[in-house]
Motif scaffolding. Structure first.
Motif, PDB file in Angstrom:
ATOM      1  N   ILE A 182       1.679   1.233   6.160  1.00  0.00           N
ATOM      2  CA  ILE A 182       0.046   0.973   5.844  1.00  0.00           C
ATOM      3  C   ILE A 182       0.167   0.488   4.448  1.00  0.00           C
ATOM      4  N   HIS A 183      -1.101  -0.312   4.154  1.00  0.00           N
ATOM      5  CA  HIS A 183      -1.371  -0.653   2.596  1.00  0.00           C
ATOM      6  C   HIS A 183      -2.151   0.706   2.059  1.00  0.00           C
ATOM      7  N   CYS A 184      -1.920   0.909   0.796  1.00  0.00           N
ATOM      8  CA  CYS A 184      -2.569   2.009   0.242  1.00  0.00           C
ATOM      9  C   CYS A 184      -3.114   1.303  -0.988  1.00  0.00           C
ATOM     10  N   TYR A 185      -4.159   2.009  -1.780  1.00  0.00           N
ATOM     11  CA  TYR A 185      -4.802   1.406  -3.057  1.00  0.00           C
ATOM     12  C   TYR A 185      -5.208   2.397  -4.202  1.00  0.00           C
ATOM     13  N   SER A 186      -5.109   2.142  -5.304  1.00  0.00           N
ATOM     14  CA  SER A 186      -5.566   2.999  -6.325  1.00  0.00           C
ATOM     15  C   SER A 186      -6.717   2.372  -6.833  1.00  0.00           C
ATOM     16  N   PRO A 187      -7.417   3.119  -7.547  1.00  0.00           N
ATOM     17  CA  PRO A 187      -8.927   2.704  -8.199  1.00  0.00           C
ATOM     18  C   PRO A 187      -8.696   1.585  -8.868  1.00  0.00           C
ATOM     19  N   LEU A 188      -7.530   1.432  -9.701  1.00  0.00           N
ATOM     20  CA  LEU A 188      -7.332   0.136 -10.514  1.00  0.00           C
ATOM     21  C   LEU A 188      -7.348  -1.124  -9.695  1.00  0.00           C
ATOM     22  N   GLN A 189      -6.885  -0.980  -8.411  1.00  0.00           N
ATOM     23  CA  GLN A 189      -6.574  -2.218  -7.695  1.00  0.00           C
ATOM     24  C   GLN A 189      -7.944  -2.491  -7.419  1.00  0.00           C
ATOM     25  N   TYR A 190      -8.886  -1.562  -6.963  1.00  0.00           N
ATOM     26  CA  TYR A 190     -10.301  -1.966  -6.413  1.00  0.00           C
ATOM     27  C   TYR A 190     -10.853  -2.492  -7.729  1.00  0.00           C
TER      28      TYR A 190
ATOM     29  N   ASP B 270      -2.628  -7.162  -3.439  1.00  0.00           N
ATOM     30  CA  ASP B 270      -1.168  -7.055  -3.872  1.00  0.00           C
ATOM     31  C   ASP B 270      -1.246  -5.693  -4.703  1.00  0.00           C
ATOM     32  N   ASN B 271       0.004  -5.581  -5.177  1.00  0.00           N
ATOM     33  CA  ASN B 271       0.196  -4.402  -6.055  1.00  0.00           C
ATOM     34  C   ASN B 271      -0.881  -4.523  -7.154  1.00  0.00           C
ATOM     35  N   SER B 272      -1.104  -5.755  -7.822  1.00  0.00           N
ATOM     36  CA  SER B 272      -2.251  -5.622  -8.990  1.00  0.00           C
ATOM     37  C   SER B 272      -3.375  -5.563  -8.651  1.00  0.00           C
ATOM     38  N   GLY B 273      -3.733  -5.733  -7.131  1.00  0.00           N
ATOM     39  CA  GLY B 273      -5.153  -5.673  -6.813  1.00  0.00           C
ATOM     40  C   GLY B 273      -5.824  -7.072  -6.559  1.00  0.00           C
ATOM     41  N   LYS B 274      -4.846  -8.206  -6.475  1.00  0.00           N
ATOM     42  CA  LYS B 274      -5.353  -9.395  -6.222  1.00  0.00           C
ATOM     43  C   LYS B 274      -5.255  -9.572  -4.682  1.00  0.00           C
ATOM     44  N   ARG B 275      -6.462 -10.204  -4.195  1.00  0.00           N
ATOM     45  CA  ARG B 275      -6.356 -10.456  -2.840  1.00  0.00           C
ATOM     46  C   ARG B 275      -5.392 -11.267  -2.191  1.00  0.00           C
ATOM     47  N   VAL B 276      -4.598 -10.695  -1.191  1.00  0.00           N
ATOM     48  CA  VAL B 276      -3.423 -11.830  -0.467  1.00  0.00           C
ATOM     49  C   VAL B 276      -4.491 -12.662   0.552  1.00  0.00           C
ATOM     50  N   SER B 277      -5.450 -12.108   1.232  1.00  0.00           N
ATOM     51  CA  SER B 277      -6.363 -12.838   2.234  1.00  0.00           C
ATOM     52  C   SER B 277      -7.655 -12.234   2.095  1.00  0.00           C
ATOM     53  N   ASN B 278      -8.647 -13.004   2.723  1.00  0.00           N
ATOM     54  CA  ASN B 278     -10.120 -12.656   2.491  1.00  0.00           C
ATOM     55  C   ASN B 278     -10.179 -11.259   3.284  1.00  0.00           C
ATOM     56  N   ASP B 279     -11.277 -10.463   2.886  1.00  0.00           N
ATOM     57  CA  ASP B 279     -11.688  -9.290   3.637  1.00  0.00           C
ATOM     58  C   ASP B 279     -12.214  -9.429   4.945  1.00  0.00           C
ATOM     59  N   VAL B 280     -11.835  -8.612   5.843  1.00  0.00           N
ATOM     60  CA  VAL B 280     -12.219  -8.536   7.258  1.00  0.00           C
ATOM     61  C   VAL B 280     -12.871  -7.287   7.442  1.00  0.00           C
ATOM     62  N   VAL B 281     -13.800  -7.348   8.723  1.00  0.00           N
ATOM     63  CA  VAL B 281     -14.462  -5.983   9.048  1.00  0.00           C
ATOM     64  C   VAL B 281     -13.209  -5.063   9.401  1.00  0.00           C
ATOM     65  N   TRP B 282     -13.643  -3.889   8.843  1.00  0.00           N
ATOM     66  CA  TRP B 282     -12.528  -2.802   9.057  1.00  0.00           C
ATOM     67  C   TRP B 282     -12.502  -2.204  10.638  1.00  0.00           C
TER      68      TRP B 282
END
Length: 453
Positions: A69-77, A287-299
């Protein structure tokens, strides 16, 4: 409360939607709160990915390789929501206060926040803890205590991460889940007491109960909800913004037994309350830096889905007049959405249990809600005042973004839906919809636009 393993289904919460004749939104005084509803109050936290705790957080690419799965840090947000330009201009939430309300709290919250901050290079802050009653000692063998401590940690760490210089006030209430009926009145009493003392600019609520489970609902008597609204009418009078998670079971939610989902669309309170801003969920692909690879979708990732739909209880409020074609004669939720997916979950640090592997992944609209509470704190600072009930302003921005293409900072989410467990939900589409609200945000544009209104 239920936790979700990586192979199990979505579970915890009690917050979503449907239709029946609504009543006038008139609150009763605080003294009326004695009538206790017969639901089981649950934190909205959903999607703790079990058996993947770590001694240190992983990068997104390592999460994909090791966990799937993907996981994110606050810096990516911060990168994904374009927050860094605001911080560079000194918009950090300074001088503003976020109130977080959770049952029981966490015995290690200050220590855990400090380690979380050190990991990501965030400034420290002292959490002010307010015990609203005789809060029992933390019992690591009590699943309710553990669940609410997890919720508390997620709420505090991510509200702070988004608004690093805002003051955090954590309100702990002594809810006894075995009794099942005292949670919401105690929470409303605690909120009103702080509001009356002038404490708090925005209140973050990651909890709720399905409207259908309140006493009298099946008879069209909504007084048990009406009697609990006094904290929100008080917030409106004092210019305090109130947020609530829209839920984690898509267009359905849990019955009174806390185990079975309704087989048709339902909604939950307080998310459905017109005096509350309802926060839905999206899934980010970063991606690892927080840049979008694709547009957001409904969870809607198999672990859970963003709550949204039509209230059985509340009629369409004035601020939704412009989206009548979507909501009809009912209050629609959510209003706005932020990151909530488990496949795209947030790293959270806690040591109240399992201190040898203290990093965990969480998702749910109880992640989205504290994130957005930080956004409101930033906007309050930019405006130099409390913004109060932001719903009218939010829908004005939505109309401007949709019809005149103004740079409001709203980012439309047009893919996905919140159908869940066989209950048909609502598709995302251009403009306002019942799975993402107005979509999500580019904070560098949205915060000044909201502050201006």
């Amino acid at each position: 409360m239920k936790l979700i393993s990586i192979v199990s289904r979505a579970a915890v919460a009690t917050v979503v939607t449907t239709t029946v004749a609504g009543f006038a939104a008139v609150a009763l005084p605080a003294a009326a709160s004695a009538a206790a509803p017969a639901f089981k109050l649950r934190p909205a936290i959903t999607g703790h990915v079990e058996k993947v705790s770590r001694t240190a957080p992983l990068s997104t690419s390592d999460c994909l390789a090791q966990i799937g799965i993907h996981c994110y840090s606050p810096l990516q947000y911060r990168t994904a929501y374009n927050l860094n330009p605001l911080y560079s201009r000194g918009i950090t939430g300074k001088g503003r206060t976020i109130v977080i309300v959770d049952s029981f709290g966490s015995p290690t919250i200050q220590h855990d926040l400090e380690v979380f901050d050190a990991q990501f290079g965030l400034p420290n802050t002292n959490v002010q803890i307010v015990k609203a009653g005789n809060v029992p000692p933390f019992d690591p063998a009590n699943a309710d205590h553990v669940g609410w401590a997890q919720e508390t940690t997620l709420d505090v760490e991510y509200a702070h991460a988004i608004a690093p210089d805002a003051k955090i006030v954590l309100v702990e209430t002594p809810v006894a889940e075995t009794e099942g009926v005292t949670g919401l009145p105690e929470m409303m009493d605690a909120e009103k007491a702080l509001i009356d003392k002038g404490v708090g600019d925005v209140i973050s609520q990651s909890f709720g109960a399905t409207e259908n489970t309140f006493p009298g609902f099946d008879k069209g008597d909504f007084s048990s909800i009406q009697k609990l609204r006094y904290a929100y009418t008080d917030a409106a009078l004092h210019g305090v913004t109130v947020l609530a998670a829209s839920g984690d079971a898509g267009a359905t939610d849990y019955q009174a037994n806390g185990e079975d989902l309704y087989t048709y669309p339902v909604n939950s309170w307080p998310s459905s309350d017109p005096l509350v801003t309802s926060i839905g969920g999206t899934q980010l692909n970063l991606d690892n830096s927080g840049k979008r690879v694709s547009n957001d979708v409904v969870w809607n990732d198999g672990y859970g889905a963003g709550g949204g739909g039509l209230s059985h209880v509340f009629p369409r409020p004035l601020f939704q007049a412009g989206v009548q074609n979507v909501v009809g004669n009912h209050r629609g939720t959510p209003d706005i959405s932020m990151s909530a997916a488990v496949d795209g979950g947030a790293w959270v640090y806690y040591t109240f249990v399992g201190a040898d592997s203290p990093w965990h992944i969480f998702g749910g609209t109880s992640e989205a809600t504290p994130i957005f509470s930080g956004i409101v704190a930033l906007a309050d600072q930019q405006a130099g005042r409390r913004l109060g009930d932001i719903n009218a302003a939010l829908y004005l921005l939505g109309a401007g973004s949709t019809h005149t293409h103004l740079p409001t900072g709203l980012v439309d989410v047009t893919s996905g839906d919140n159908s869940f467990e066989g209950v048909t939900g609502f598709p995302a589409k251009p403009g306002y919809d019942l799975s993402s609200g107005w979509g999500t945000i580019d904070a560098n544009k949205f915060v000044p636009a909201l502050a201006f209104l």
